[in-house]
Design an enzyme around this catalytic site. Sequence first.
Site, PDB file in Angstrom:
ATOM      1  CG  MET A 162      15.718 -31.329   6.081  1.00 43.51           C
ATOM      2  SD  MET A 162      17.276 -31.477   5.208  1.00 43.51           S
ATOM      3  CE  MET A 162      18.353 -30.548   6.285  1.00 43.51           C
ATOM      4  CB  CYS A 163      10.622 -30.407   2.196  1.00 46.52           C
ATOM      5  SG  CYS A 163      11.440 -28.916   2.750  1.00 46.52           S
ATOM      6  N   GLY A 164      10.244 -31.286  -0.471  1.00 41.69           N
ATOM      7  CA  GLY A 164       9.960 -31.004  -1.859  1.00 41.69           C
ATOM      8  C   GLY A 164       8.856 -29.956  -1.939  1.00 41.69           C
TER       9      GLY A 164
ATOM     10  CB  VAL B  96       6.406 -33.800   0.246  1.00 41.00           C
ATOM     11  CG1 VAL B  96       5.168 -34.066  -0.582  1.00 41.00           C
ATOM     12  CG2 VAL B  96       7.625 -33.582  -0.626  1.00 41.00           C
TER      13      VAL B  96
ATOM     14  CG  ASP C 247      16.140 -32.292   0.559  1.00 37.22           C
ATOM     15  OD1 ASP C 247      17.374 -32.205   0.617  1.00 37.22           O
ATOM     16  OD2 ASP C 247      15.383 -31.301   0.608  1.00 37.22           O
TER      17      ASP C 247
END
Lengths: 304, 653
Positions: A1-3, A151, B430
């Site tokens: 769940m991120c960059g 992030v 995301d």
Amino acid sequence: MCGIAGILYKRKGASADIGKSLIDMLDGCQHRGPDSTGFALYHEDAKDDEFRLRFLVGEGEAAKQAIDRIRDKLAEFQAVILEEENVGSTYRVLVRFRGDIQRFSYAMEHAAKVISIGRSLDIIKDIGGAHDVDGTYTLNSFTGSHGLGHVRLATESDVTPDRSHPFWATGFSDVAIVHNGQITNYWKMRRRLEKRGFEFVTDNDSELIAVYLADKLAQGSTLEDALKTSIDDMDGTFSFLVSTKDEIGYAKDRLAAKPMVMLEDEDLVAIASEEVSLNKLFPGRALKTYEPAPGTYRTWQRSI
Amino acid sequence: MATIDLASVAVREANQRIRDLAAKGEDIEVVNPDARHHIGVGLVRPVKLRIRGSAGYFCAGLTDGPRVEVDANVGWGLADNMLGGSVVVRGNAGAIAGVAIRGAEVVVHGNIGSRAGQVMKAGTLCAVGSANFMAGYMMYGGRIVILGDSGEKVGQDMTGGALFVGGRIQSLGTDATLTDMTEAEDAEIRAFLERYEIPFKGKFQKIVNAGKHLRYPRTEPRVRVMPYTVAASNDYWNARVREDIHVKAEIGRYRIRGYGAGRPLPHLTDIAFRKDVSAFDVPTDVIERVNMGTTLGDRFGAKPISLSMPVMIAPMSYGALSKSTKVALAMASRLSGISENTGEGGMTDAQREAAKTLIYQCLSGRLGWNIHDMQRAEGIEIYISQGAKPGLGGQLMAKKVTKEIARIRGIPEGIDLRSPSRHPDVLGADDLVIKVEEFREATGYRIPISVKLGAGRVRDDIKIAYKDGFDYVSLDGLQGSTGAAGHEVLEYVGIPTLSAIQEAMDALDEVGGRNKMPVVLMGGINDGVSAAKALALGAHAVAMGTSVLIAGGCIACLQCHIGHCVVGIATQDPEHEKRYNVPVEAQNMHRFLEHVRWQLAAVTHSLGYTDPHQITRDDLVALTPEAAAITRLPYVPTRRDGPVRSVKQAAAE
């Protein structure tokens, strides 16, 4: 769940604005993870017997006590403090140490939460956006040849600095990882490594990847080979970047469920979850980027 | 031509300007795009939009008519669900280029990423370079032209349409096969390439669906109608268990049926009010004395959905249900001042006109999904899963996939339709953030965006929904019904509605989100008393599906999937549908809903409140150890025996 983001400047003796570049790249994909931001940075002036340690100590009285415990533990291992600093919720220390780094690392974990240990690696991560973290730790002016950033959108666990990324390969000097995805055979892989005496200090699957790769490296594998076997050994969806003190690399799962875009020219290689991060480095320019193919891996070495 | 500089204007404002300029018929140029997401989303005018650089995710998504040119690359989801018009990209495209297009022409001069053209229905997707794996994944129609190499598993699980590959075919996907192409097809493709000035002299190989997986080899047998009361009996070898064994012995696979779980589960009926509400006189004007008005969806400044009571009609599709039934539901929702929900199969004009407040649902297959209906809805809901079958997509058996249903959904007629189990463009929290933003851009941030979650990993899912910026959550427990699902899934996969609401509230408390993001609870809520208990446990509203259908004539025979519904509800057969008297059934539903209103008001008033939202868990007790364990309410099974007394009094004694 991120960059995720990573950058390496190829030019010999390149001492580029790694801090600023990573801040820009992470700022570009902050929508993928507004909760916390982290950086894995590599200092140029590494010495064989000097280690950088960063701990999470919190604030106030708790921090004081943790720092005391750390100092005691360092003394126990005859590690001589050369530099120290209490910044944000962390305590950074540079020590002279000769001995088994793995045993040293595991022992330090009992003094306080270790964020990273390395001859040149320093991981800085905290809650908030890229600019917030820069505000506390002043990363803007950091120069070097390569680094990683992350992030995080906290969905399952809490928003705390210790749950932020990058993750350090617990027990191994200088290996860091940023990961987008989920390793579904986490416990199976972890138990295999634990049987061989490795300790895990979080339940995070990114730590597993880091330790897995660092172990391969310690056994004499090249980073490239370690990444190759990781694609076979890890189940799940993943796009991750790994860095050591001289290299960065990526691996991507066979389903390509997590995005990754790459830009490479003679000077640099930059990899990020989305092109918008790469464009932050070169505003207003149409870039020749490409998406690495599913199930692939690659590494780049810095020129020394 | 107007110029918009994204170095100085945010995408949200830029898109508004693009729409305004387009309304005046003006062409637009975007400079310094720097791979930002959502450029041109929601554009429904035939203007030219030139993007001088790279664009990010969902470039030209949810559009109809524009001619878009991108000078460099695009991210994931190029031309998402584009109905008409064209996009030309000079560089490469990321994953799922041309996802769910329904008539547009999409040309990428470089390479295209994985799963290109996933669930597309019509139009052309053309890559001058090569494709990555699973091009044409689950496509229902249209054509994909790949001048380079096909990538692995090309045409994986495709249903309709065709792929034409000029380069090497690396491997064929499941149920895809090579076939000869006609001269006319070849000429058409070459004319298309000429129109877009793409030189190509090579030959094409054509890939189509092999037709092996479109229908179940054996259909479900017709079985004797068994009332739910018999089917749900608790006996070990009851009639339903025996029937189930017989059916499986015949078809040799999992069995599909309608309705929800047929076994006893802890539910809201296992909870009682602490106070004996029967001891109170209910005044005749109780409805006027209680404030029932409920709003939903203004967490981020959208125009909220306004309900005359905390009740909604649960999402059910046109397809599973007849058009007449959907219209009756819409009429009843208007009469009772509540909302209706389209469910999976798209929106019909009749339904739109009949309902005052209509929520438009977006599912994984994007069946019937389009920008025009989005823009005429009062709310948009992205479906992740439903209580009756968490983790699976919708199922519509061939009998119900009529010409009309196939047309509105954009799929081939007469297939056993199994909708994808996941969205093409939502592979994690995301991605979901970016998807929600696309919907907001497409509707000008005017209407609420909610998410429908089947109760599975509720704690995690609710936190993701909270983080990802939804206005509210529709949470559906295991007791929710469905038009068709595998029996094992219906019975054993989800978690009970009671557990779902408890976990949801715990999750929101953990992230400080209670009272910030409302939860609408559904799944076996069949009267106003249960609704009041749901509200007490933390729901902001409830949704009712099955009970409203029963009010409107459903005989609960569990045969919804067969398509022969004798009362004309779960059928697409005109002969059967003729039996459904829309105005009469709408009135029946309305009268039932008004009784739900009275029940809610009566309970609220008896508990000493003036608004059902004032009821809290302190007003409840659990009647069974199971319900107490799930909800952490005090276990007071004797509550009904003693005289009316408060808990304080009871404690004092």
